[in-house]
Design a protein around this motif. Structure first.
Motif, PDB file in Angstrom:
ATOM      1  N   GLN A 231      36.233  45.076  37.288  1.00 34.21           N
ATOM      2  CA  GLN A 231      36.263  46.429  36.726  1.00 34.21           C
ATOM      3  C   GLN A 231      37.688  46.818  36.353  1.00 34.21           C
ATOM      4  O   GLN A 231      37.911  47.428  35.300  1.00 34.21           O
ATOM      5  N   MET A 232      38.659  46.456  37.189  1.00 30.41           N
ATOM      6  CA  MET A 232      40.056  46.759  36.886  1.00 30.41           C
ATOM      7  C   MET A 232      40.510  46.011  35.630  1.00 30.41           C
ATOM      8  O   MET A 232      41.200  46.569  34.784  1.00 30.41           O
ATOM      9  N   GLU A 233      40.114  44.749  35.485  1.00 26.10           N
ATOM     10  CA  GLU A 233      40.451  43.981  34.290  1.00 26.10           C
ATOM     11  C   GLU A 233      39.813  44.597  33.050  1.00 26.10           C
ATOM     12  O   GLU A 233      40.438  44.661  31.982  1.00 26.10           O
TER      13      GLU A 233
ATOM     14  N   ILE B 244      31.486  41.975  51.284  1.00 24.30           N
ATOM     15  CA  ILE B 244      32.818  42.506  50.990  1.00 24.30           C
ATOM     16  C   ILE B 244      33.503  41.686  49.914  1.00 24.30           C
ATOM     17  O   ILE B 244      34.128  42.238  48.997  1.00 24.30           O
ATOM     18  N   SER B 245      33.378  40.356  49.983  1.00 25.61           N
ATOM     19  CA  SER B 245      34.006  39.522  48.948  1.00 25.61           C
ATOM     20  C   SER B 245      33.366  39.778  47.591  1.00 25.61           C
ATOM     21  O   SER B 245      34.050  39.803  46.563  1.00 25.61           O
ATOM     22  N   ARG B 246      32.080  39.990  47.558  1.00 17.95           N
ATOM     23  CA  ARG B 246      31.392  40.262  46.291  1.00 17.95           C
ATOM     24  C   ARG B 246      31.851  41.609  45.712  1.00 17.95           C
ATOM     25  O   ARG B 246      32.097  41.721  44.517  1.00 17.95           O
ATOM     26  N   TYR B 247      31.943  42.629  46.572  1.00 10.37           N
ATOM     27  CA  TYR B 247      32.404  43.931  46.090  1.00 10.37           C
ATOM     28  C   TYR B 247      33.855  43.877  45.611  1.00 10.37           C
ATOM     29  O   TYR B 247      34.214  44.534  44.634  1.00 10.37           O
ATOM     30  N   SER B 248      34.691  43.075  46.285  1.00  7.46           N
ATOM     31  CA  SER B 248      36.073  42.957  45.826  1.00  7.46           C
ATOM     32  C   SER B 248      36.140  42.242  44.481  1.00  7.46           C
ATOM     33  O   SER B 248      36.956  42.595  43.624  1.00  7.46           O
ATOM     34  N   ALA B 249      35.283  41.241  44.261  1.00 10.78           N
ATOM     35  CA  ALA B 249      35.243  40.566  42.957  1.00 10.78           C
ATOM     36  C   ALA B 249      34.799  41.534  41.868  1.00 10.78           C
ATOM     37  O   ALA B 249      35.363  41.550  40.765  1.00 10.78           O
ATOM     38  N   ILE B 250      33.802  42.349  42.171  1.00 11.13           N
ATOM     39  CA  ILE B 250      33.323  43.347  41.203  1.00 11.13           C
ATOM     40  C   ILE B 250      34.437  44.357  40.907  1.00 11.13           C
ATOM     41  O   ILE B 250      34.655  44.730  39.748  1.00 11.13           O
TER      42      ILE B 250
END
Length: 154
Positions: free
Chosen positions: A68-70, A58-64
Motif C-alpha cells: 500500500q505504501m508503494e 502479522i507478516s501478511r499484514y505487513s506485506a499488505i
C-alpha cells in the motif's frame, strides 16, 4: 458375590470411604499423571499453533502495508509527472508562437530581417562535398605488406 470388574472392588460399607489396595492407587496415579502430561502437551501444542498463525497473519499484514505504501508513492509520482507534463505543454504552446520567436531573435540574438537583395539561391541537387578516398588505409596496408615482404626475403 460375583466380581465383574476388579477395578471397582469395594471392601467395606458403601457409606464409608472405600478402601483401595495400594496397587490400584498406583495405577490410578499413573493414569492421572499421563492425563496431566497429555493435557499439558495439548495446551503447549495449541499455544504453538496459535503463535505460528499469529506470526503468519502479522507478516501478511505487513506485506499488505508495504504494498500500500508503494502504491501511494507511485500514485504521488504519477501526479507530480502529470502536473510537470501540463506545465511543459503550456511552455510548448508559448514557444510555438511565431511572434514570440521573432521577438527573441531580434531582441536577444540581435538578428535582422533579411532583405530581398541579400537573398542567395543555392542549387541543392549538385554534390558540393567531395568524397574522401581511403588513401590512408591503403598506405598503412601497403607498408605492412612491404615489411612482411622484406621479412620474408631476409
Amino acid at each position: 458375590m460375583i466380581v465383574m470388574n476388579e477395578d471397582k472392588i469395594v471392601n467395606g460399607n458403601n457409606a464409608i470411604q472405600p478402601e483401595y489396595t495400594e496397587e490400584k492407587r498406583i495405577v490410578k496415579r499413573k493414569r492421572t499423571n499421563k492425563n496431566k502430561v497429555r493435557n499439558k502437551l495439548r495446551v503447549i501444542r495449541n499455544i504453538g499453533i496459535i503463535f505460528i498463525i499469529g506470526i503468519i497473519l502479522i507478516s501478511r499484514y505487513s506485506a499488505i502495508y508495504n504494498m500500500q505504501m508503494e502504491l501511494n508513492s507511485t500514485q504521488n509520482r504519477i501526479e507530480n509527472l502529470n502536473t510537470e507534463n501540463g506545465n511543459l505543454m503550456v511552455e510548448l504552446v508559448k514557444y510555438n508562437n511565431l511572434q514570440y520567436i521573432e521577438d527573441n531573435a531580434i531582441n536577444k540574438l540581435h538578428m535582422i530581417q533579411p532583405s530581398k537583395a541579400s537573398v542567395v539561391y543555392v542549387d541543392l541537387n549538385k554534390s558540393i562535398v567531395k568524397q574522401e578516398t581511403s588513401d590512408k588505409n591503403n598506405k598503412k596496408f601497403n607498408t605492412v605488406l612491404n615489411k612482411l615482404k622484406q621479412f620474408k626475403w631476409r
